[in-house]
Design a protein around this motif. Sequence first.
Motif, PDB file in Angstrom:
ATOM      1  N   ALA A 190       0.838  -1.199   0.000  1.00 29.42           N
ATOM      2  CA  ALA A 190       0.000   0.000   0.000  1.00 29.42           C
ATOM      3  C   ALA A 190       0.873   1.250   0.000  1.00 29.42           C
ATOM      4  CB  ALA A 190      -0.906  -0.001   1.225  1.00 29.42           C
ATOM      5  N   GLY A 191       0.558   2.156  -0.922  1.00 29.74           N
ATOM      6  CA  GLY A 191       1.293   3.406  -1.009  1.00 29.74           C
ATOM      7  C   GLY A 191       2.497   3.367  -1.915  1.00 29.74           C
ATOM      8  N   LYS A 192       2.814   2.189  -2.485  1.00 31.61           N
ATOM      9  CA  LYS A 192       4.022   2.062  -3.300  1.00 31.61           C
ATOM     10  C   LYS A 192       3.751   1.489  -4.688  1.00 31.61           C
ATOM     11  CE  LYS A 192       7.000   1.278   0.752  1.00 31.61           C
ATOM     12  NZ  LYS A 192       8.018   0.379   1.364  1.00 31.61           N
ATOM     13  N   THR A 193       2.500   1.448  -5.103  1.00 25.27           N
ATOM     14  CA  THR A 193       2.137   0.827  -6.372  1.00 25.27           C
ATOM     15  C   THR A 193       1.976   1.872  -7.478  1.00 25.27           C
ATOM     16  OG1 THR A 193      -0.252   1.001  -6.019  1.00 25.27           O
ATOM     17  CG2 THR A 193       0.870  -0.931  -5.080  1.00 25.27           C
ATOM     18  N   LEU A 194       1.885   1.377  -8.715  1.00 23.50           N
ATOM     19  CA  LEU A 194       1.661   2.270  -9.846  1.00 23.50           C
ATOM     20  C   LEU A 194       0.336   3.003  -9.688  1.00 23.50           C
ATOM     21  CD1 LEU A 194       2.482   3.344 -12.631  1.00 23.50           C
ATOM     22  CD2 LEU A 194       1.356   1.341 -13.639  1.00 23.50           C
ATOM     23  N   ALA A 195      -0.696   2.313  -9.220  1.00 19.45           N
ATOM     24  CA  ALA A 195      -1.994   2.964  -9.007  1.00 19.45           C
ATOM     25  C   ALA A 195      -1.874   4.086  -7.989  1.00 19.45           C
ATOM     26  CB  ALA A 195      -3.033   1.940  -8.554  1.00 19.45           C
ATOM     27  N   ASP A 196      -1.096   3.868  -6.929  1.00 19.13           N
ATOM     28  CA  ASP A 196      -0.875   4.918  -5.929  1.00 19.13           C
ATOM     29  C   ASP A 196      -0.177   6.113  -6.555  1.00 19.13           C
ATOM     30  OD1 ASP A 196      -1.978   3.524  -3.699  1.00 19.13           O
ATOM     31  OD2 ASP A 196      -0.142   2.336  -3.553  1.00 19.13           O
ATOM     32  N   MET A 197       0.817   5.843  -7.390  1.00 16.32           N
ATOM     33  CA  MET A 197       1.552   6.926  -8.034  1.00 16.32           C
ATOM     34  C   MET A 197       0.639   7.753  -8.941  1.00 16.32           C
ATOM     35  SD  MET A 197       4.621   6.872 -10.824  1.00 16.32           S
ATOM     36  CE  MET A 197       3.370   6.922 -12.132  1.00 16.32           C
ATOM     37  N   LEU A 198      -0.183   7.057  -9.734  1.00 16.69           N
ATOM     38  CA  LEU A 198      -1.080   7.763 -10.646  1.00 16.69           C
ATOM     39  C   LEU A 198      -2.106   8.597  -9.883  1.00 16.69           C
ATOM     40  CD1 LEU A 198      -1.630   4.958 -13.302  1.00 16.69           C
ATOM     41  CD2 LEU A 198      -0.165   6.982 -13.488  1.00 16.69           C
ATOM     42  N   ARG A 199      -2.601   8.070  -8.757  1.00 20.92           N
ATOM     43  CA  ARG A 199      -3.524   8.852  -7.929  1.00 20.92           C
ATOM     44  C   ARG A 199      -2.826  10.091  -7.376  1.00 20.92           C
ATOM     45  NH1 ARG A 199      -5.807   3.714  -6.476  1.00 20.92           N
ATOM     46  NH2 ARG A 199      -4.253   3.420  -4.834  1.00 20.92           N
ATOM     47  N   GLN A 200      -1.577   9.949  -6.990  1.00 13.21           N
ATOM     48  CA  GLN A 200      -0.827  11.088  -6.463  1.00 13.21           C
ATOM     49  C   GLN A 200      -0.634  12.152  -7.534  1.00 13.21           C
ATOM     50  OE1 GLN A 200       3.710  11.338  -5.594  1.00 13.21           O
ATOM     51  NE2 GLN A 200       2.804  10.521  -3.703  1.00 13.21           N
ATOM     52  N   VAL A 201      -0.292  11.722  -8.744  1.00  6.30           N
ATOM     53  CA  VAL A 201      -0.110  12.670  -9.851  1.00  6.30           C
ATOM     54  C   VAL A 201      -1.414  13.387 -10.158  1.00  6.30           C
ATOM     55  CG1 VAL A 201       0.364  12.839 -12.321  1.00  6.30           C
ATOM     56  CG2 VAL A 201       1.823  11.422 -10.865  1.00  6.30           C
ATOM     57  N   LYS A 202      -2.514  12.634 -10.179  1.00  4.72           N
ATOM     58  CA  LYS A 202      -3.827  13.229 -10.468  1.00  4.72           C
ATOM     59  C   LYS A 202      -4.214  14.238  -9.395  1.00  4.72           C
ATOM     60  CE  LYS A 202      -8.588  11.923 -11.606  1.00  4.72           C
ATOM     61  NZ  LYS A 202      -9.534  10.771 -11.784  1.00  4.72           N
ATOM     62  N   ALA A 203      -3.951  13.892  -8.129  1.00  2.00           N
ATOM     63  CA  ALA A 203      -4.293  14.794  -7.030  1.00  2.00           C
ATOM     64  C   ALA A 203      -3.476  16.076  -7.100  1.00  2.00           C
ATOM     65  CB  ALA A 203      -4.068  14.096  -5.691  1.00  2.00           C
ATOM     66  N   ARG A 204      -2.201  15.962  -7.429  1.00  2.00           N
ATOM     67  CA  ARG A 204      -1.358  17.149  -7.525  1.00  2.00           C
ATOM     68  C   ARG A 204      -1.774  18.035  -8.694  1.00  2.00           C
ATOM     69  NH1 ARG A 204       4.622  14.443  -6.363  1.00  2.00           N
ATOM     70  NH2 ARG A 204       4.372  14.244  -4.095  1.00  2.00           N
ATOM     71  N   ALA A 205      -2.179  17.396  -9.804  1.00  2.00           N
ATOM     72  CA  ALA A 205      -2.638  18.172 -10.952  1.00  2.00           C
ATOM     73  C   ALA A 205      -3.914  18.928 -10.617  1.00  2.00           C
ATOM     74  CB  ALA A 205      -2.857  17.248 -12.149  1.00  2.00           C
ATOM     75  N   ALA A 206      -4.834  18.256  -9.906  1.00  2.00           N
ATOM     76  CA  ALA A 206      -6.082  18.908  -9.511  1.00  2.00           C
ATOM     77  C   ALA A 206      -5.795  20.049  -8.534  1.00  2.00           C
ATOM     78  CB  ALA A 206      -7.022  17.892  -8.876  1.00  2.00           C
ATOM     79  N   GLU A 207      -4.859  19.836  -7.631  1.00  2.00           N
ATOM     80  CA  GLU A 207      -4.512  20.858  -6.659  1.00  2.00           C
ATOM     81  C   GLU A 207      -3.906  22.082  -7.332  1.00  2.00           C
ATOM     82  OE1 GLU A 207      -1.118  20.882  -3.374  1.00  2.00           O
ATOM     83  OE2 GLU A 207      -2.781  19.552  -2.798  1.00  2.00           O
ATOM     84  N   ALA A 208      -3.119  21.835  -8.380  1.00  2.00           N
ATOM     85  CA  ALA A 208      -2.484  22.939  -9.092  1.00  2.00           C
ATOM     86  C   ALA A 208      -3.490  23.820  -9.802  1.00  2.00           C
ATOM     87  CB  ALA A 208      -1.456  22.394 -10.080  1.00  2.00           C
ATOM     88  N   LYS A 209      -4.675  23.236 -10.126  1.00  3.36           N
ATOM     89  CA  LYS A 209      -5.705  23.986 -10.852  1.00  3.36           C
ATOM     90  C   LYS A 209      -6.620  24.781  -9.914  1.00  3.36           C
ATOM     91  CE  LYS A 209      -5.906  20.817 -14.775  1.00  3.36           C
ATOM     92  NZ  LYS A 209      -6.764  19.879 -15.558  1.00  3.36           N
ATOM     93  N   LEU A 210      -6.501  24.564  -8.612  1.00  4.75           N
ATOM     94  CA  LEU A 210      -7.361  25.271  -7.662  1.00  4.75           C
ATOM     95  C   LEU A 210      -7.025  26.761  -7.680  1.00  4.75           C
ATOM     96  CD1 LEU A 210      -7.290  22.852  -4.603  1.00  4.75           C
ATOM     97  CD2 LEU A 210      -9.168  23.232  -6.189  1.00  4.75           C
ATOM     98  N   PRO A 211      -8.046  27.632  -7.565  1.00  2.00           N
ATOM     99  CA  PRO A 211      -7.784  29.067  -7.534  1.00  2.00           C
ATOM    100  C   PRO A 211      -6.949  29.439  -6.310  1.00  2.00           C
ATOM    101  CG  PRO A 211     -10.063  28.597  -6.935  1.00  2.00           C
ATOM    102  CD  PRO A 211      -9.475  27.316  -7.446  1.00  2.00           C
ATOM    103  N   GLN A 212      -5.972  30.298  -6.501  1.00  2.00           N
ATOM    104  CA  GLN A 212      -5.106  30.719  -5.421  1.00  2.00           C
ATOM    105  C   GLN A 212      -5.791  31.824  -4.594  1.00  2.00           C
ATOM    106  OE1 GLN A 212      -2.145  29.144  -4.793  1.00  2.00           O
ATOM    107  NE2 GLN A 212      -2.946  27.797  -6.412  1.00  2.00           N
ATOM    108  N   PRO A 213      -5.575  31.845  -3.293  1.00  2.00           N
ATOM    109  CA  PRO A 213      -6.204  32.877  -2.459  1.00  2.00           C
ATOM    110  C   PRO A 213      -5.688  34.265  -2.811  1.00  2.00           C
ATOM    111  CG  PRO A 213      -4.543  31.638  -1.229  1.00  2.00           C
ATOM    112  CD  PRO A 213      -4.737  30.919  -2.513  1.00  2.00           C
ATOM    113  N   GLN A 214      -6.579  35.214  -2.740  1.00  2.00           N
ATOM    114  CA  GLN A 214      -6.220  36.601  -3.030  1.00  2.00           C
ATOM    115  C   GLN A 214      -5.372  37.181  -1.888  1.00  2.00           C
ATOM    116  OE1 GLN A 214      -6.945  38.212  -5.904  1.00  2.00           O
ATOM    117  NE2 GLN A 214      -7.862  36.290  -6.642  1.00  2.00           N
ATOM    118  N   LYS A 215      -4.347  37.900  -2.276  1.00  2.00           N
ATOM    119  CA  LYS A 215      -3.501  38.548  -1.258  1.00  2.00           C
ATOM    120  C   LYS A 215      -3.984  39.982  -1.013  1.00  2.00           C
ATOM    121  CE  LYS A 215       0.609  35.834  -2.302  1.00  2.00           C
ATOM    122  NZ  LYS A 215       2.041  35.882  -2.675  1.00  2.00           N
TER     123      LYS A 215
END
Length: 237
Positions: free
Chosen positions: A212-237
Amino acid sequence: MRRADRLFQLVQIIRGRRLTTAAFLAQRLEVSERTVYRDVADLQHQGVPIEGEAGVGYRLGAGFELPPLMFTQDEASALVAAARLAQSWVDPALARDIETGLGKILSVLPPAARVSAEALALYAPALGLGNALRTRLQTLREAVQARQKLRLHYRDVSGDASERIVRPLGCFYWGKVWTLSTWCELRNDFRGFRIDRMDAVDVLPERFRDEAGKTLADMLRQVKARAAEAKLPQPQK
């Protein structure tokens, strides 16, 4: 598309995948998800063993067979195109298997479809990978399949050398280069390595199992989550 044809295609798509969502089916068949739900329900009532439910995904139960299929002329041409492109960018063993498999497909086509497919004016000259890299790609692919650990002698973009013990998870093609995705035991994390920056690869006798946590499926989920996170609107300063 006639409804009968659509139902046939729906079964074919589900049969060819481990799990198929209604959204994917709707996109492929160019209908609404509601239509997909209705079609699946009708097929289930007719005895087709489609398992799953709306919102989760569908798969075909064991033991269900359809009659042998014949490729259309366009499908045969598409297979020839894909095979010609792939053969320039895969390892020697896989390239030979592609040639053999394609020959079997072409041999059962009607004469007109076969002639049309073979005459397709689309070629991929063998200028992609050199022989050394193609051989290395085969070593890596076979290690992934055999689940054998590797010792990589690697140089990064700056030319700095390192040695890593890794669990090979998958080979990825990026248009011009291949990379090996791994679980790196030195970094205790997922890492990717370009095969053209590997000075040497040693296949180790030690095999690995999924953790658990070391498989190809885990890696792909991590990449997908990071991509989704990168698309989130950034807070206004």
